[in-house]
Design a protein around this motif. Structure first.
Motif: not given
Length: 157
Positions: A65-85
């Protein structure tokens, strides 16, 4: 059939989004871990990945994934942002790069490259050259929590 300009705004957006999906993605058979993640997992267990562009390689099992990457993982209460994943489905790890910010249960982590090992629930962070990684943890203050007296060996009553 109506011209594109005469379609309703929501219909034209959906159509435009559908047209943006590369034909190669539609043609490849995604690994079982990537097909309908919502349907295969218990509610709230899905990891959601949003970005400007995503590519999947069925042979390697890697999703990029490229550009304005947003990740949510509610099971582990994780939110993340980056340029690439990059999600490596076979190794069950996610590699985030480019101004990475991770938030988990109020604790945060910043770095240039952060790898999340899913099965271990562990983050490995690397800084940009000649810079540092930053972590902010919520630590309970022992002075603010009431102390409980030790239990007596022979209670008086």
């Amino acid at each position: 059939m109506l011209p594109f300009s005469q379609l309703s705004r929501s219909t034209s957006r959906r159509l435009a989004a559908a047209l943006l999906v590369p034909a190669t993605l539609a043609a490849i058979a995604l690994p079982a871990t990537l097909k309908s993640a919502e349907a295969q997992t218990a509610p709230g267990r899905a990891l959601t990945l949003r970005s400007d562009v995503q590519e999947a390689n069925a042979k390697t099992g890697v999703v990029t994934a490229r550009g304005n990457v947003q990740i949510t993982y509610p099971a582990r209460q994780i939110q993340a942002t980056s340029a690439q994943a990059q999600y490596f489905s076979r190794e069950r790890r996610i590699v985030l790069s480019g101004n990475v910010y991770v938030l988990q249960q109020g604790n945060s982590l910043r770095g240039e490259n952060i790898t999340y090992l899913i099965d271990e629930g562990r983050f490995v962070a690397l800084p940009q050259t000649s810079k540092q990684v930053e972590s902010i943890y919520i630590v309970a203050d022992p002075a603010s929590t009431p102390a409980t007296p030790p239990a007596l060996a022979n209670p008086p009553f």
